[in-house]
Design a protein around this motif. Structure first.
Motif, PDB file in Angstrom:
ATOM      1  N   ASP A  35      23.320  20.211  47.321  1.00 57.34           N
ATOM      2  CA  ASP A  35      24.152  19.902  46.160  1.00 57.34           C
ATOM      3  C   ASP A  35      23.535  18.653  45.534  1.00 57.34           C
ATOM      4  O   ASP A  35      23.758  17.528  45.996  1.00 57.34           O
ATOM      5  CB  ASP A  35      25.587  19.652  46.606  1.00 57.34           C
ATOM      6  N   LEU A  36      22.739  18.836  44.496  1.00 58.15           N
ATOM      7  CA  LEU A  36      21.994  17.723  43.925  1.00 58.15           C
ATOM      8  C   LEU A  36      22.892  16.669  43.295  1.00 58.15           C
ATOM      9  O   LEU A  36      22.564  15.476  43.334  1.00 58.15           O
ATOM     10  CB  LEU A  36      20.958  18.221  42.920  1.00 58.15           C
ATOM     11  N   VAL A  37      24.025  17.059  42.732  1.00 59.51           N
ATOM     12  CA  VAL A  37      24.938  16.062  42.168  1.00 59.51           C
ATOM     13  C   VAL A  37      25.411  15.123  43.280  1.00 59.51           C
ATOM     14  O   VAL A  37      25.392  13.893  43.136  1.00 59.51           O
ATOM     15  CB  VAL A  37      26.138  16.727  41.462  1.00 59.51           C
ATOM     16  N   PHE A  38      25.803  15.680  44.403  1.00 57.72           N
ATOM     17  CA  PHE A  38      26.237  14.900  45.560  1.00 57.72           C
ATOM     18  C   PHE A  38      25.129  13.957  46.025  1.00 57.72           C
ATOM     19  O   PHE A  38      25.343  12.758  46.190  1.00 57.72           O
ATOM     20  CB  PHE A  38      26.650  15.854  46.690  1.00 57.72           C
ATOM     21  N   TRP A  39      23.923  14.497  46.215  1.00 61.04           N
ATOM     22  CA  TRP A  39      22.814  13.686  46.726  1.00 61.04           C
ATOM     23  C   TRP A  39      22.349  12.647  45.711  1.00 61.04           C
ATOM     24  O   TRP A  39      22.005  11.521  46.077  1.00 61.04           O
ATOM     25  CB  TRP A  39      21.662  14.575  47.190  1.00 61.04           C
ATOM     26  N   PHE A  40      22.366  12.978  44.438  1.00 65.14           N
ATOM     27  CA  PHE A  40      21.971  11.985  43.432  1.00 65.14           C
ATOM     28  C   PHE A  40      23.005  10.861  43.343  1.00 65.14           C
ATOM     29  O   PHE A  40      22.651   9.712  43.069  1.00 65.14           O
ATOM     30  CB  PHE A  40      21.722  12.625  42.078  1.00 65.14           C
ATOM     31  N   ASN A  41      24.277  11.177  43.584  1.00 63.49           N
ATOM     32  CA  ASN A  41      25.279  10.111  43.677  1.00 63.49           C
ATOM     33  C   ASN A  41      24.961   9.190  44.848  1.00 63.49           C
ATOM     34  O   ASN A  41      25.026   7.967  44.725  1.00 63.49           O
ATOM     35  CB  ASN A  41      26.693  10.686  43.845  1.00 63.49           C
ATOM     36  N   LEU A  42      24.631   9.777  45.995  1.00 62.28           N
ATOM     37  CA  LEU A  42      24.277   8.964  47.158  1.00 62.28           C
ATOM     38  C   LEU A  42      23.066   8.081  46.861  1.00 62.28           C
ATOM     39  O   LEU A  42      23.069   6.878  47.164  1.00 62.28           O
ATOM     40  CB  LEU A  42      23.971   9.857  48.371  1.00 62.28           C
ATOM     41  N   ILE A  43      22.027   8.688  46.283  1.00 63.68           N
ATOM     42  CA  ILE A  43      20.806   7.944  45.955  1.00 63.68           C
ATOM     43  C   ILE A  43      21.118   6.813  44.974  1.00 63.68           C
ATOM     44  O   ILE A  43      20.701   5.665  45.170  1.00 63.68           O
ATOM     45  CB  ILE A  43      19.728   8.885  45.359  1.00 63.68           C
ATOM     46  N   THR A  44      21.848   7.141  43.923  1.00 64.39           N
ATOM     47  CA  THR A  44      22.164   6.152  42.889  1.00 64.39           C
ATOM     48  C   THR A  44      22.898   4.956  43.464  1.00 64.39           C
ATOM     49  O   THR A  44      22.522   3.802  43.221  1.00 64.39           O
ATOM     50  CB  THR A  44      23.007   6.801  41.770  1.00 64.39           C
ATOM     51  N   PHE A  45      23.942   5.209  44.236  1.00 64.70           N
ATOM     52  CA  PHE A  45      24.722   4.096  44.773  1.00 64.70           C
ATOM     53  C   PHE A  45      23.958   3.320  45.841  1.00 64.70           C
ATOM     54  O   PHE A  45      24.111   2.099  45.955  1.00 64.70           O
ATOM     55  CB  PHE A  45      26.085   4.566  45.277  1.00 64.70           C
ATOM     56  N   ASP A  46      23.123   3.998  46.631  1.00 67.84           N
ATOM     57  CA  ASP A  46      22.307   3.260  47.603  1.00 67.84           C
ATOM     58  C   ASP A  46      21.313   2.345  46.897  1.00 67.84           C
ATOM     59  O   ASP A  46      21.109   1.198  47.308  1.00 67.84           O
ATOM     60  CB  ASP A  46      21.581   4.216  48.550  1.00 67.84           C
ATOM     61  N   ILE A  47      20.716   2.833  45.827  1.00 65.85           N
ATOM     62  CA  ILE A  47      19.771   1.991  45.068  1.00 65.85           C
ATOM     63  C   ILE A  47      20.511   0.838  44.398  1.00 65.85           C
ATOM     64  O   ILE A  47      20.076  -0.315  44.474  1.00 65.85           O
ATOM     65  CB  ILE A  47      18.986   2.832  44.036  1.00 65.85           C
ATOM     66  N   ILE A  48      21.637   1.126  43.764  1.00 62.10           N
ATOM     67  CA  ILE A  48      22.409   0.062  43.121  1.00 62.10           C
ATOM     68  C   ILE A  48      22.836  -0.983  44.149  1.00 62.10           C
ATOM     69  O   ILE A  48      22.749  -2.193  43.904  1.00 62.10           O
ATOM     70  CB  ILE A  48      23.630   0.644  42.376  1.00 62.10           C
ATOM     71  N   GLN A  55      22.132  -4.696  50.003  1.00 57.44           N
ATOM     72  CA  GLN A  55      22.336  -3.719  51.079  1.00 57.44           C
ATOM     73  C   GLN A  55      22.741  -2.392  50.460  1.00 57.44           C
ATOM     74  O   GLN A  55      23.485  -2.354  49.497  1.00 57.44           O
ATOM     75  CB  GLN A  55      23.405  -4.183  52.061  1.00 57.44           C
ATOM     76  N   ASP A  56      22.206  -1.320  51.021  1.00 54.64           N
ATOM     77  CA  ASP A  56      22.642  -0.026  50.503  1.00 54.64           C
ATOM     78  C   ASP A  56      23.914   0.378  51.234  1.00 54.64           C
ATOM     79  O   ASP A  56      24.363  -0.286  52.155  1.00 54.64           O
ATOM     80  CB  ASP A  56      21.527   1.024  50.600  1.00 54.64           C
ATOM     81  N   PHE A  57      24.499   1.483  50.803  1.00 62.84           N
ATOM     82  CA  PHE A  57      25.754   1.941  51.386  1.00 62.84           C
ATOM     83  C   PHE A  57      25.531   2.945  52.516  1.00 62.84           C
ATOM     84  O   PHE A  57      26.490   3.467  53.077  1.00 62.84           O
ATOM     85  CB  PHE A  57      26.647   2.545  50.298  1.00 62.84           C
ATOM     86  N   GLY A  58      24.270   3.242  52.830  1.00 62.84           N
ATOM     87  CA  GLY A  58      23.966   4.164  53.926  1.00 62.84           C
ATOM     88  C   GLY A  58      24.278   5.610  53.617  1.00 62.84           C
ATOM     89  O   GLY A  58      24.292   6.441  54.519  1.00 62.84           O
ATOM     90  N   GLY A  59      24.499   5.931  52.364  1.00 67.97           N
ATOM     91  CA  GLY A  59      24.882   7.289  51.998  1.00 67.97           C
ATOM     92  C   GLY A  59      23.784   8.310  52.214  1.00 67.97           C
ATOM     93  O   GLY A  59      24.039   9.393  52.743  1.00 67.97           O
TER      94      GLY A  59
END
Length: 123
Positions: A35-48, A55-59
Motif C-alpha cells: 500500500d504505497l500511500v501507507f508506506w509513503f506516509n511512513l517515509i514522509t514522517f520518518d524523514i520529517i 529522530q525518526d518515528f521508526g515507522g
C-alpha cells in the motif's frame, strides 16, 4: 557551493537512511504488493522527524504508524470534514448526532498530540 547546497548535502544521509530502510522493507514485505500511500506516509514522517527533531518515528522500520503520526494523519482528513461542516452546519449537526463519540475521541487525540509535541520541543 552555496550555503543551501551545503545544508542539503548535510541532510542527505538522514534521508538516505530512511529510503534505504524502505528498500529493505519492500524486499521483505513487498512480495504480495504494498500500500504505497501507507508506506509513503511512513517515509514522509520518518524523514520529517529526522530533519525537524533529530529522530525518526521508526515507522519504516516497524511497518507501523507511530501514535503521534496517526493523530496527525487522521486530523488532516478531519480538517477537510470540518471545512465541509462550516459550509453546511446542518450536516455537522447530523454527523455529531450519528457519531457522538467522535468529538470526545478528537479531544483526547488533540490532548495527546499537544503533550507529545511539547515533550519533543523540550528535548
Amino acid at each position: 557551493m552555496g550555503s543551501e547546497d551545503r545544508s542539503l548535502k548535510a541532510q542527505e544521509s538522514l534521508i538516505a537512511a530512511v529510503v534505504d530502510e524502505f528498500i529493505e522493507q519492500n524486499a521483505i514485505k513487498g512480495k504480495d504488493g504494498l500500500d504505497l500511500v501507507f508506506w509513503f506516509n511512513l517515509i514522509t514522517f520518518d524523514i520529517i522527524g529526522s530533519l525537524a527533531i533529530g529522530q525518526d518515528f521508526g515507522g519504516v522500520k516497524s511497518g507501523t504508524h507511530h501514535f503521534w503520526v496517526l493523530i496527525v494523519v487522521r486530523s488532516l482528513g478531519l480538517g477537510a470534514l470540518a471545512d465541509c461542516f462550516k459550509r453546511s452546519p446542518w450536516a455537522a449537526k447530523c454527523f455529531l448526532t450519528l457519531f457522538p463519540g467522535l468529538l470526545k475521541k478528537l479531544t483526547q487525540d488533540t490532548r495527546r498530540h499537544e503533550a507529545y509535541t511539547l515533550d519533543l520541543v523540550k528535548k
